[in-house]
Motif scaffolding. Sequence first.
Motif, PDB file in Angstrom:
ATOM      1  N   SER A 119      -8.945  -6.044 -54.846  1.00  0.00           N
ATOM      2  CA  SER A 119     -10.370  -6.089 -55.199  1.00  0.00           C
ATOM      3  C   SER A 119     -11.015  -7.381 -54.716  1.00  0.00           C
ATOM      4  O   SER A 119     -12.152  -7.375 -54.240  1.00  0.00           O
ATOM      5  N   MET A 120     -10.299  -8.479 -54.821  1.00  0.00           N
ATOM      6  CA  MET A 120     -10.815  -9.755 -54.338  1.00  0.00           C
ATOM      7  C   MET A 120     -11.003  -9.723 -52.828  1.00  0.00           C
ATOM      8  O   MET A 120     -11.979 -10.256 -52.297  1.00  0.00           O
ATOM      9  N   GLY A 121     -10.102  -9.078 -52.122  1.00  0.00           N
ATOM     10  CA  GLY A 121     -10.242  -8.927 -50.678  1.00  0.00           C
ATOM     11  C   GLY A 121     -11.442  -8.078 -50.304  1.00  0.00           C
ATOM     12  O   GLY A 121     -12.158  -8.380 -49.346  1.00  0.00           O
ATOM     13  N   VAL A 122     -11.682  -7.010 -51.069  1.00  0.00           N
ATOM     14  CA  VAL A 122     -12.852  -6.166 -50.813  1.00  0.00           C
ATOM     15  C   VAL A 122     -14.132  -6.956 -51.056  1.00  0.00           C
ATOM     16  O   VAL A 122     -15.082  -6.895 -50.261  1.00  0.00           O
ATOM     17  N   LEU A 123     -14.172  -7.709 -52.147  1.00  0.00           N
ATOM     18  CA  LEU A 123     -15.365  -8.522 -52.430  1.00  0.00           C
ATOM     19  C   LEU A 123     -15.564  -9.595 -51.365  1.00  0.00           C
ATOM     20  O   LEU A 123     -16.699  -9.880 -50.964  1.00  0.00           O
ATOM     21  N   ALA A 124     -14.481 -10.195 -50.893  1.00  0.00           N
ATOM     22  CA  ALA A 124     -14.602 -11.182 -49.817  1.00  0.00           C
ATOM     23  C   ALA A 124     -15.140 -10.527 -48.555  1.00  0.00           C
ATOM     24  O   ALA A 124     -15.934 -11.129 -47.819  1.00  0.00           O
ATOM     25  N   GLY A 125     -14.744  -9.283 -48.298  1.00  0.00           N
ATOM     26  CA  GLY A 125     -15.278  -8.554 -47.152  1.00  0.00           C
ATOM     27  C   GLY A 125     -16.763  -8.273 -47.296  1.00  0.00           C
ATOM     28  O   GLY A 125     -17.521  -8.363 -46.322  1.00  0.00           O
ATOM     29  N   VAL A 126     -17.202  -7.937 -48.505  1.00  0.00           N
ATOM     30  CA  VAL A 126     -18.637  -7.718 -48.746  1.00  0.00           C
ATOM     31  C   VAL A 126     -19.410  -9.010 -48.499  1.00  0.00           C
ATOM     32  O   VAL A 126     -20.466  -8.999 -47.859  1.00  0.00           O
ATOM     33  N   TYR A 127     -18.881 -10.127 -48.973  1.00  0.00           N
ATOM     34  CA  TYR A 127     -19.552 -11.403 -48.748  1.00  0.00           C
ATOM     35  C   TYR A 127     -19.589 -11.757 -47.249  1.00  0.00           C
ATOM     36  O   TYR A 127     -20.557 -12.330 -46.774  1.00  0.00           O
ATOM     37  N   THR A 128     -18.537 -11.413 -46.516  1.00  0.00           N
ATOM     38  CA  THR A 128     -18.533 -11.650 -45.072  1.00  0.00           C
ATOM     39  C   THR A 128     -19.602 -10.801 -44.391  1.00  0.00           C
ATOM     40  O   THR A 128     -20.311 -11.281 -43.488  1.00  0.00           O
ATOM     41  N   LEU A 129     -19.736  -9.553 -44.815  1.00  0.00           N
ATOM     42  CA  LEU A 129     -20.800  -8.706 -44.269  1.00  0.00           C
ATOM     43  C   LEU A 129     -22.183  -9.240 -44.626  1.00  0.00           C
ATOM     44  O   LEU A 129     -23.121  -9.107 -43.840  1.00  0.00           O
ATOM     45  N   TYR A 130     -22.305  -9.847 -45.793  1.00  0.00           N
ATOM     46  CA  TYR A 130     -23.585 -10.465 -46.165  1.00  0.00           C
ATOM     47  C   TYR A 130     -23.920 -11.623 -45.233  1.00  0.00           C
ATOM     48  O   TYR A 130     -25.080 -11.816 -44.866  1.00  0.00           O
ATOM     49  N   VAL A 131     -22.924 -12.418 -44.851  1.00  0.00           N
ATOM     50  CA  VAL A 131     -23.167 -13.509 -43.902  1.00  0.00           C
ATOM     51  C   VAL A 131     -23.671 -12.942 -42.578  1.00  0.00           C
ATOM     52  O   VAL A 131     -24.656 -13.440 -42.001  1.00  0.00           O
ATOM     53  N   VAL A 132     -23.039 -11.883 -42.102  1.00  0.00           N
ATOM     54  CA  VAL A 132     -23.461 -11.250 -40.855  1.00  0.00           C
ATOM     55  C   VAL A 132     -24.863 -10.662 -41.007  1.00  0.00           C
ATOM     56  O   VAL A 132     -25.713 -10.793 -40.117  1.00  0.00           O
TER      57      VAL A 132
END
Length: 166
Positions: free
Chosen positions: A74-87
């Motif tokens: 779940s932490m990895g998925v949330l980190a991926g969402v935050y990475t997409l937010y940066v993009v």
Amino acid sequence: MSSRDDDALSWDGDEDPRNPAPGLREKAGSLPRGWRAVGRGSGEVSSDDGPPGDPAGTTESSAPAPMGNVALVSMGVLAGVYTLYVVGWALGGFRLRDRIQADTGAVADVMFQAALWLAMLSPVIWFLVTMHVTRRAAPWRRFAGLAIGIVLLVPWPFVMMGVLGR
């Protein structure tokens, strides 16, 4: 019967599993590291985390508890969402800058550039600060902080203008 030294399958340093080494024996009335006693009589049980006679759980260990598999994924998925937010902030912000420049003919000023870079870094900052602040808190607090960040940090320029910027 042959002695243990004559046994063909023994090696120097082997320990008998029925008789563990003195350092590995559990003390009577103690719990393994990471466990804590609760309920009636828990004050008499000690833990390896604290001094003998200290009720388990009253002393804090310096290392945070490890996350389980579900929490880690779940932490990895949330980190991926935050990475997409940066993009998303980068794409949306640069498109917005280009649109302002095309409509007004003005070059984006320094304040716009600073706000753009701060907006792009805000998901990273939120993620790192939340992880640091909640490192010893309950896991639900960490996930709640990250969920609040997902709601607050939506890349609005990308959402409103899309990739094409029209």
